[in-house]
Scaffold this motif. Structure first.
Motif, short mmCIF file in Angstrom:
data_model
loop_
_atom_site.label_atom_id
_atom_site.label_comp_id
_atom_site.label_asym_id
_atom_site.label_seq_id
_atom_site.Cartn_x
_atom_site.Cartn_y
_atom_site.Cartn_z
N HIS A 47 -2.42 0.13 -4.23
CA HIS A 47 -2.29 -1.03 -3.56
C HIS A 47 -2.54 -2.55 -4.13
O HIS A 47 -3.36 -2.38 -5.43
N VAL A 56 -7.51 0.63 3.49
CA VAL A 56 -6.85 1.20 2.21
C VAL A 56 -7.52 2.41 1.94
O VAL A 56 -8.85 2.41 1.38
N MET A 86 0.85 -1.43 0.01
CA MET A 86 -0.15 0.13 -0.04
C MET A 86 0.97 1.22 0.06
O MET A 86 1.58 1.41 1.04
#
Length: 227
Positions: free
Chosen positions: A130, A124, A109
């Motif tokens: 990611h 996220v 990420m």
């Protein structure tokens, strides 16, 4: 810089069209109905990953959708050595929360690798580059994935799974079909330069449509019939 992007884009589009033209076209494709299925396999052999729609966009007023995913140990990944990893991508307008039900979870990420175990969650934020993967080659990775707002993400997973199964594997989905699907449901691919992707997601969908590809096939819909 602009010249390099233009040349690169031209080569990319040529490759995409060339590959897709020699792939079985939708009008000759007998699609498999997913009506009544609980788990949606992405292959005919059941050896890669599968999805289950837990909460639909229409059930939450579009606030969120929840999908469960199982990644099996033998599933290849887009990133070498990362079991079941999808291509690096971005959800520009969605927060994505991964909660591990069982197995080992890893995620890349925004330049960092993070891991989580059963009962733990990784969030996220919108706009973050990611991808995720299984860290344990000895067992399935079972995840709960929450996307908010929903933006019809449940329909994306249905279409993605149906295409993967009917083409034999996710990796066999024609590029024009896959890019059109991702663009239609608000996902940005991040393994190509951002300026190239901005053009690709505008140029490719109309071209794909001309070749017969769609972003929604009713055969892959598993939503209960309305009465």
């Amino acid at each position: 810089m602009a010249g390099t992007v233009t040349i690169g884009l031209g080569l990319l589009l040529s490759l995409l069209v060339g590959y897709s033209r020699y792939t079985l076209q939708p009008e000759r494709f007998i699609r498999t109905s997913q009506s009544g299925l609980e788990w949606l396999e992405t292959t005919k052999t059941g050896t890669h990953n599968k999805f289950k729609i837990v909460e639909r966009s229409e059930d939450t007023g579009g606030k969120y959708t929840i999908v469960e995913e199982v990644v099996r140990p033998g599933m290849p990944g887009f990133t070498p050595g990362k079991i079941g990893s999808p291509p690096p991508h971005i959800h520009p307008a969605q927060k994505e929360t991964f909660t591990v039900i069982s197995g080992g979870f890893g995620a890349f990420m925004d330049g960092q690798n993070v891991t989580a175990g059963p009962g733990q969650s990784i969030v996220v934020p919108p706009g973050a580059v990611h991808y995720f993967y299984s860290t344990d080659p000895s067992q399935d990775l079972h995840l709960s994935i929450r996307l908010e707002p929903a933006l019809d993400a449940d329909k994306f997973f249905e279409q993605f799974a149906g295409l993967g199964r009917d083409y034999g594997a996710v990796s066999a989905i024609p590029p024009l079909q896959l890019i059109s699907l991702m663009a239609a449901y608000g996902l940005d691919l991040a393994f190509m330069p951002a300026p190239v992707w901005k053009v690709v997601k505008v140029v490719v969908p109309p071209l794909a449509q001309l070749l017969g590809y769609k972003t929604y096939y009713p055969e892959y819909d598993t939503a209960p019939a309305k009465v």
